[in-house]
Design a protein around this motif. Structure first.
Motif, PDB file in Angstrom:
ATOM      1  N   LEU A   4       8.362  37.611  47.425  1.00  0.00           N
ATOM      2  CA  LEU A   4       8.283  37.595  48.883  1.00  0.00           C
ATOM      3  C   LEU A   4       9.557  37.000  49.469  1.00  0.00           C
ATOM      4  O   LEU A   4      10.024  35.958  49.016  1.00  0.00           O
ATOM      5  CB  LEU A   4       7.102  36.744  49.348  1.00  0.00           C
ATOM      6  CG  LEU A   4       5.721  37.265  49.024  1.00  0.00           C
ATOM      7  CD1 LEU A   4       4.674  36.237  49.439  1.00  0.00           C
ATOM      8  CD2 LEU A   4       5.474  38.582  49.726  1.00  0.00           C
ATOM      9  N   LEU A  57       8.544  42.596  50.485  1.00  0.00           N
ATOM     10  CA  LEU A  57       7.754  42.461  49.265  1.00  0.00           C
ATOM     11  C   LEU A  57       8.484  43.223  48.175  1.00  0.00           C
ATOM     12  O   LEU A  57       8.703  44.436  48.311  1.00  0.00           O
ATOM     13  CB  LEU A  57       6.339  43.020  49.462  1.00  0.00           C
ATOM     14  CG  LEU A  57       5.448  43.081  48.221  1.00  0.00           C
ATOM     15  CD1 LEU A  57       5.260  41.696  47.606  1.00  0.00           C
ATOM     16  CD2 LEU A  57       4.109  43.710  48.554  1.00  0.00           C
ATOM     17  N   HIS A  62       7.887  45.093  54.270  1.00  0.00           N
ATOM     18  CA  HIS A  62       6.423  45.120  54.299  1.00  0.00           C
ATOM     19  C   HIS A  62       5.910  45.040  55.731  1.00  0.00           C
ATOM     20  O   HIS A  62       4.839  45.552  56.036  1.00  0.00           O
ATOM     21  CB  HIS A  62       5.856  43.962  53.479  1.00  0.00           C
ATOM     22  CG  HIS A  62       4.381  44.037  53.280  1.00  0.00           C
ATOM     23  ND1 HIS A  62       3.485  43.454  54.147  1.00  0.00           N
ATOM     24  CD2 HIS A  62       3.643  44.641  52.324  1.00  0.00           C
ATOM     25  CE1 HIS A  62       2.259  43.686  53.725  1.00  0.00           C
ATOM     26  NE2 HIS A  62       2.322  44.407  52.620  1.00  0.00           N
ATOM     27  N   LEU A  72      -0.961  41.793  53.067  1.00  0.00           N
ATOM     28  CA  LEU A  72       0.000  41.283  52.098  1.00  0.00           C
ATOM     29  C   LEU A  72      -0.697  40.774  50.845  1.00  0.00           C
ATOM     30  O   LEU A  72      -0.266  41.062  49.727  1.00  0.00           O
ATOM     31  CB  LEU A  72       0.843  40.178  52.739  1.00  0.00           C
ATOM     32  CG  LEU A  72       1.995  39.617  51.921  1.00  0.00           C
ATOM     33  CD1 LEU A  72       2.920  40.713  51.410  1.00  0.00           C
ATOM     34  CD2 LEU A  72       2.779  38.607  52.762  1.00  0.00           C
TER      35      LEU A  72
END
Length: 82
Positions: A4, A57, A62, A72
């Protein structure tokens, strides 16, 4: 490399909110995350500057403006529950 990444800039109230949300997601999914200030990278600033914060991501965009925590978590393979 972190799974992330949160792209942010200074003096961004949405970025602060996103930091908290991505922290919750990362804790729940047991993954690391990193933050990148786009002010330090002209290419990132050109690409993402008008839609911060941006969540990446695995290096792919994302979402932006907010962290969609349930989505997520799902995309990280974690059931988010209700």
């Amino acid at each position: 490399m972190s799974r992330l990444t949160l792209l942010v800039t200074q003096d961004c109230h949405l970025c602060e909110k996103a930091r908290h949300a991505i922290g919750r997601v990362a804790d729940r999914a047991a993954v690391d995350w990193e933050q990148i200030d786009i002010a330090d990278d002209q290419e990132l600033a050109r690409e993402y500057g008008d839609r911060l914060p941006v969540v990446l991501l695995d290096g792919a965009e994302h979402g932006y403006w907010e962290v969609e925590e349930r989505r997520l978590l799902r995309d990280l393979g974690i059931e988010s529950g209700t």
